[in-house]
Design a protein around this motif. Structure first.
Motif, short mmCIF file in Angstrom:
data_model
loop_
_atom_site.label_atom_id
_atom_site.label_comp_id
_atom_site.label_asym_id
_atom_site.label_seq_id
_atom_site.Cartn_x
_atom_site.Cartn_y
_atom_site.Cartn_z
N TYR A 45 0.85 -1.18 0.00
CA TYR A 45 0.00 0.00 0.00
C TYR A 45 0.90 1.25 0.00
N ALA A 46 0.66 2.16 -0.93
CA ALA A 46 1.44 3.40 -1.00
C ALA A 46 0.90 4.37 0.04
N MET A 47 1.61 4.43 1.16
CA MET A 47 1.12 5.16 2.34
C MET A 47 0.92 6.65 2.14
N LYS A 48 1.60 7.21 1.16
CA LYS A 48 1.45 8.65 0.99
C LYS A 48 0.02 9.04 0.61
N ALA A 49 -0.78 8.07 0.13
CA ALA A 49 -2.17 8.39 -0.24
C ALA A 49 -3.02 8.70 0.99
N ALA A 66 3.89 -2.18 2.88
CA ALA A 66 3.77 -0.72 2.83
C ALA A 66 4.86 -0.14 1.95
N ASP A 67 4.45 0.80 1.09
CA ASP A 67 5.39 1.55 0.26
C ASP A 67 5.51 2.92 0.90
N THR A 68 6.72 3.29 1.31
CA THR A 68 6.92 4.53 2.06
C THR A 68 7.84 5.48 1.29
N LEU A 136 16.35 -0.98 -8.19
CA LEU A 136 16.67 0.21 -8.96
C LEU A 136 15.42 0.70 -9.67
N ARG A 137 15.11 1.98 -9.47
CA ARG A 137 13.92 2.52 -10.13
C ARG A 137 14.30 3.02 -11.51
N ILE A 138 13.71 2.39 -12.49
CA ILE A 138 14.00 2.73 -13.88
C ILE A 138 12.89 3.61 -14.43
N PHE A 186 9.44 0.29 -11.12
CA PHE A 186 8.88 1.22 -12.11
C PHE A 186 7.65 1.89 -11.50
N HIS A 187 7.35 3.09 -11.96
CA HIS A 187 6.08 3.73 -11.57
C HIS A 187 5.82 4.80 -12.62
N ILE A 188 4.66 4.72 -13.29
CA ILE A 188 4.49 5.60 -14.45
C ILE A 188 3.58 6.78 -14.22
N GLY A 189 2.94 6.88 -13.06
CA GLY A 189 2.08 8.04 -12.84
C GLY A 189 0.90 7.67 -11.98
N SER A 190 -0.08 8.57 -11.91
CA SER A 190 -1.19 8.37 -10.99
C SER A 190 -2.51 8.70 -11.68
N GLN A 191 -3.60 8.19 -11.12
CA GLN A 191 -4.95 8.40 -11.69
C GLN A 191 -4.95 8.03 -13.18
N GLY A 226 4.92 -0.48 -9.46
CA GLY A 226 4.38 0.76 -8.92
C GLY A 226 2.87 0.73 -8.78
N GLY A 227 2.28 1.91 -8.85
CA GLY A 227 0.83 2.02 -8.67
C GLY A 227 0.21 2.85 -9.76
N GLY A 228 -0.76 3.66 -9.41
CA GLY A 228 -1.32 4.60 -10.36
C GLY A 228 -2.71 4.29 -10.87
N LEU A 229 -3.24 3.13 -10.54
CA LEU A 229 -4.57 2.78 -11.04
C LEU A 229 -5.58 3.84 -10.58
N PHE A 265 3.11 -4.75 -6.58
CA PHE A 265 2.35 -3.55 -6.95
C PHE A 265 2.40 -2.58 -5.77
N GLU A 266 2.33 -1.29 -6.08
CA GLU A 266 2.28 -0.27 -5.02
C GLU A 266 1.07 0.60 -5.27
N LEU A 267 -0.08 0.17 -4.80
CA LEU A 267 -1.31 0.93 -5.04
C LEU A 267 -1.62 1.83 -3.87
N GLY A 268 -1.98 3.06 -4.17
CA GLY A 268 -2.37 4.00 -3.13
C GLY A 268 -3.81 4.42 -3.33
N ARG A 269 -3.99 5.32 -4.31
CA ARG A 269 -5.31 5.89 -4.56
C ARG A 269 -6.42 4.84 -4.69
N ALA A 270 -6.17 3.80 -5.50
CA ALA A 270 -7.25 2.85 -5.79
C ALA A 270 -7.67 2.08 -4.53
N ALA A 363 -8.06 9.51 -0.76
CA ALA A 363 -6.66 9.50 -1.19
C ALA A 363 -6.17 10.92 -1.44
N TYR A 364 -5.01 11.24 -0.93
CA TYR A 364 -4.39 12.56 -1.12
C TYR A 364 -5.33 13.66 -0.61
N GLY A 365 -6.05 13.36 0.47
CA GLY A 365 -6.95 14.31 1.09
C GLY A 365 -6.42 14.70 2.45
C1 PLP Z 1 2.67 7.75 -5.38
C2 PLP Z 1 3.34 6.48 -5.71
C3 PLP Z 1 2.60 5.31 -5.74
C4 PLP Z 1 1.10 5.25 -5.56
O1 PLP Z 1 0.43 5.91 -6.57
P1 PLP Z 1 -1.18 5.84 -6.64
O2 PLP Z 1 -1.50 6.64 -7.84
O3 PLP Z 1 -1.71 6.44 -5.40
O4 PLP Z 1 -1.54 4.40 -6.79
C5 PLP Z 1 3.28 4.13 -5.99
N1 PLP Z 1 4.62 4.10 -6.19
C6 PLP Z 1 5.36 5.23 -6.16
C7 PLP Z 1 6.82 5.15 -6.39
C8 PLP Z 1 4.74 6.45 -5.92
O5 PLP Z 1 5.49 7.56 -5.91
#
Ligand code: PLP
Length: 383
Positions: A45-49, A66-68, A136-138, A186-191, A226-229, A265-270, A363-365
């Motif tokens: 779980y991406a805790m920053k959400a 937990a992803d911190t 390594l984050r590519i 890897f992590h390509i973005g969010s939402q 990563g996450g981003g769903l 996987f590192e899902l936060g928002r979803a 999420a992100y609130g």
């Molecule tokens: C923010 C972030 C996530 C989570 O993204 P969501 O869009 O909330 O799923 C996962 N991995 C990394 C590296 C991030 O920076």
């Protein structure tokens, strides 16, 4: 309106407050677990959400990692019951103090984003007589077609490593007694609301794995995508739980995992967006010249996404049932013109004292709330 809000509790409570529907959170967690268990994937779980203690506790009890992204998050994760080995630590600017905390707690993995960071982790691990597990984050150079502030996978970006430097960094890990190379991140973005960017990511990873294997680098134990769903901000009642099945199935079908290789996987928002709402009271209704304003007691200090990303949260008048619809701009009390939650919203006639819900705010609130204007932080009901 199909989410059942405890309106009588809200009436007695100080607002603004975050309301978390813990039953919906549980259903979401169960859905994810059911979906990944089919394939043997892992979810952090991406805790920053959202780092609300009640939320974190529930997610750790469900068995997620937990992803911190900071020392504070590592500490909060451990407090909430996440096992150290299930914690990964990401971010472009890890300080020495944060790296030391991670080493001493024995976290599962550091996701490294620069050559210099790898040097420092090695040096600190040597001093501590510890072995740091690193991924390594590519930067996969994929356009996730999301808002430019939340796209992270493009070349011109502070995040991640260019693929060209990765082989020598893996080599460095292999030669160091203080570093243990775990895998690629890897992590390509969010939402992200279509699966196409993820299919492209799978293709990229397949090509990268082939390349690295040709260079003799075969010890990649884990791939972290990563996450981003994304979630449905327009109609949360239609999609209270994100489309997890096709998402995980896509990785199962397109990503060529090697024997024994793990997929993370590192899902936060979803995970948390739909279970949360920001509950706010109407302070005044102001008749402008061409507009009517509903001025509420929540502002951008409580929920900054509209001001920061031009995001829109569905707005509901919880106490206006049966009244005629009228048009409002719903605004907060902060001295900034971007402190607006919605323009031209059609709502059951709004009266002073009405309770308004800003939906999909889990999420992100709350985690991004600030004390600007020396306001109090929002309260919370989690049940
Ligand atoms: C923010 C972030 C996530 C989570 O993204 P969501 O869009 O909330 O799923 C996962 N991995 C990394 C590296 C991030 O920076």
């Amino acid at each position: 309106m199909s989410m059942k809000f405890p309106i009588e509790r809200f009436r007695k409570a100080a607002t603004p407050l975050y309301y978390y529907d813990m039953e919906l959170l549980q259903q979401t967690l169960d859905k994810i677990k059911g979906s990944v268990s089919r394939y043997g994937f892992n979810v952090h779980y991406a805790m920053k959400a959202n780092a609300n203690p009640a939320i974190l506790r529930r997610i750790s009890e469900a068995g997620f990692g937990a992803d911190t992204v900071s020392g504070g998050e590592i500490a909060a994760a451990i407090n909430a019951g996440f096992k150290a080995e299930d914690i990964v630590f990401a971010g472009v600017g890890k300080t020495d103090g944060e790296i030391l905390l991670g080493l001493r707690e024995g976290i599962g993995c550091f996701n490294v984003e620069s050559a210099q960071e790898l040097e420092i982790i090695e040096q600190l691990a040597l001093e501590e007589r510890k072995v740091a597990r690193v991924a390594l984050r590519i930067n996969p150079n994929i356009d996730a077609h999301t808002h430019h502030y939340i796209t992270t996978g493009l070349e011109e970006n502070k995040f991640g490593l260019d693929i060209s430097v990765v082989p020598q960094m893996i080599q460095k890990c292999m030669q160091s007694k203080a570093l243990s190379f775990v895998g690629l991140h890897f992590h390509i973005g969010s939402q992200i609301t279509t699966l196409e960017p993820y299919r492209m990511l799978c293709e990229r990873i397949n090509a990268i794995q082939n390349d690295l294997e040709q260079q003799g680098m075969t010890s990649i134990k884990s791939i972290n995508v990563g996450g981003g769903l994304g979630v449905d901000y327009d109609d949360p009642d239609k999609h209270p739980i994100a489309d997890f099945d096709p998402y995980f199935a896509l990785f199962h079908n397109h990503l060529k995992l090697r024997d024994g290789q793990q997929l993370h996987f590192e899902l936060g928002r979803a995970v948390v967006a739909q279970c949360g709402s920001l509950i706010t009271r109407v302070i005044y209704v102001k008749e402008g010249i061409g507009k009517r304003f509903a001025i509420v007691d929540a502002g951008m200090t409580d929920l900054i996404r509209p001001a920061l990303y031009q995001a829109h949260h569905k707005i509901e008048n919880l106490t206006g049932a049966g009244r005629e619809l009228r048009q409002y701009d719903v605004v907060g009390p902060i001295c900034e013109s971007s402190d607006v939650f919605g323009h031209d919203e059609m709502l059951p006639e709004v009266h002073r004292g009405d309770l308004i819900a800003l939906r999909s705010a889990g999420a992100y609130g709350e985690v991004m709330a600030s004390r600007y204007n020396l306001r109090s932080l929002p309260g919370c009901i989690a049940e």
